[in-house]
Design a protein around this motif. Structure first.
Motif: not given
Length: 498
Positions: A467-469, A197-200, A70-72
């Motif tokens: 993790c940017g989530v 793993s699912y998201g990234l 969603h972001f860096v």
């Protein structure tokens, strides 16, 4: 059927036979599902019920979900050193000098506040407080208090961010560990690594995104594979356990007397059968199975290379400690974790059992620290010297803390401590967390939090943020409800972030 697939399969009678057994019209007219099957397709979200396999891989196993991160991110990878059993904060990092004067006195009721007890101390009529018999000193520019049991960790305190105000509702091991690993105390939810793993997705197509290492012969409370399971997420997101010995991953090597020369041909044939099956039934798990077969094929080459320690110089083994030469020990797993992180494995989870000291705590915790302290500090140093610490998050901690009062008989040199979920210490290092920083504070008894509490859900929200989530936006619809790692809770602990 998709025109492309008919071209691929027209020369193969076996595939034609499977295809003819059920086509779309038959599926809709002859099954009891009827138009309900079409409705099912809309519920499957990203996996369309009647699309070709190539269409449904818009979410590739490498790239994760569209729009993520969603972001860096500050952290590209995570290594979580889980100390199973509940390390005593009183013997490691939460220095309480006032207890020296109160040693042997009963814990005041005003401090205990009627907190529920475990079955192991429920029949105690007295709760004699005990100070630690181990000495504490301040280290580093941060002047952080560390026990004599952790001399190697004491050397790196200026790289660590301590959270002394962790708390949880779970007072027994199984629900407490399950809560830390999945965000819920009951089994069945996806683990942290599975969510990431699912998201990234993955940064290395030849190794699993999520790898698990368990110390051998550590004893203590049992661990279960569901702690690194995928829950209701597709199975390809579950953690893959690497073991010590000649077969790091079970069933990966070819069987005896099989040279594997036709393995690629066999997998291609199996894939096409699965694609026919997917076209017929639309079960997204078929795609996950195809991806797992392909990953296993690539891992036949990548795993032996990743687990080969022959190129590590002597000074590295000396840094991690003599145990690091013995595969499967905590020290060896820390060194292996570094190699996996170098290869951009996103989430490496270590489990080390044996921190559950209800009795004989001084001898027990001394042994635990001896087995883990040097390698833990070495991993942080090693990542730092390779330039990896700046985008790798290192986490150390257990499922709860220990009580200020002794469980069982208290003597001058021996005591035990029961489970204590109301406050305990964890630390993080690396990507995006403040180095040489301590957050949160407990009372003089290390029994209650008096400043800046951090709940398990807050810890998960912060980990995801690094993790940017956005933890509120990574969800998965299951049985009519959207789920997430933090359930309906969790706040990012912004003051520990750089």
């Amino acid at each position: 059927m998709c025109h492309h697939h008919n071209i691929v399969r027209s020369d193969n009678k076996d595939l034609q036979k499977v295809e003819k057994q059920i086509d779309r019209r038959e599926f809709l007219t002859k099954t009891s599902l009827g138009l309900g099957a079409m409705a099912l397709g809309s519920l499957l979200g990203t996996e369309k019920l009647f699309a070709s396999v190539s269409d449904t891989n818009s979410i590739s196993e490498l790239n994760g979900l569209p729009g993520l991160p969603h972001f860096v991110p500050k952290a590209k990878r995570i290594v979580y050193l889980f100390q199973s059993g509940g390390p005593s904060q009183l013997e490691t990092f939460d220095y309480k000098p006032r207890l020296y004067d109160l040693h042997g006195q009963d814990l005041p009721a005003s401090v205990r506040q009627g907190q529920r007890l475990t079955g192991m101390s429920a029949d105690q009529t007295a709760f004699p407080m005990t100070s630690s018999i181990f000495n504490f000193k301040q280290y580093g520019e941060s002047r952080t208090w560390v026990s004599e049991l952790m001399p190697y960790t004491a050397e790196i305190v200026d790289d660590l961010c301590f959270i002394k105000s962790m708390h949880t509702e779970q007072i027994n091991h199984d629900p407490a560990i399950t809560f830390f690993q999945t965000g819920h105390q009951l089994p069945g939810r996806p683990s942290i690594g599975a969510w990431l793993s699912y998201g990234l997705g993955s940064d290395n197509q030849d190794l699993p995104t999520f790898i698990v290492l368990v110390s051998k012969n550590a004893g203590g409370q049992p661990l279960y594979a569901r702690l690194w399971g995928n829950g209701f997420l597709p199975t390809r997101h579950q953690g893959v356990q690497f073991r010590s010995g000649k077969d790091p991953v079970l069933y990966l090597n070819n069987p005896d007397n099989y040279d594997g020369t036709d393995r690629r041909e066999m997998l291609d044939y199996l894939r096409r059968l699965n694609e026919v099956q997917f076209d017929s039934y639309g079960d997204p798990e078929i795609n996950a199975r195809i991806a797992q077969y392909e990953m296993a094929y690539r891992m036949q080459t990548s795993v032996p290379e990743a687990t080969d320690m022959s190129d590590e110089p002597d000074y590295i083994y000396e840094m991690y400690g003599e145990d690091s030469r013995d595969p499967g020990t905590y020290a060896a797993n820390c060194l292996l974790a570094r190699k996996l992180l170098e290869k951009d494995v996103k989430f490496v989870q270590l489990y080390h059992q044996g921190w559950d000291q209800h009795g004989g705590l001084p001898a027990g915790i001394k042994n635990q620290c001896k087995n883990t302290d040097q390698a833990t500090a070495a991993l942080v140093k090693d990542l730092k010297q390779r330039g990896l610490l700046e985008d790798t998050l290192v986490i150390w901690g257990g499922e709860f803390g220990r009580t200020v009062y002794s469980q069982g008989k208290l003597t001058a040199t021996n005591y035990g401590r029961d489970h204590h979920p109301r406050c305990f210490t964890m630390w993080m290092a690396g990507a995006g967390v403040k180095p040489g920083f301590t957050y949160g504070q407990t009372d003089d008894f290390s029994y209650n939090i008096i400043k800046d509490p951090v709940h398990v859900h807050d810890f998960h929200a912060t980990l995801m943020h690094l993790c940017g989530v956005d933890h509120e936006r990574l969800t998965f619809k299951h049985q009519g409800r959207r789920y997430r790692l933090t359930d309906v809770h969790g706040h990012v602990v912004k003051r520990i972030l750089t």
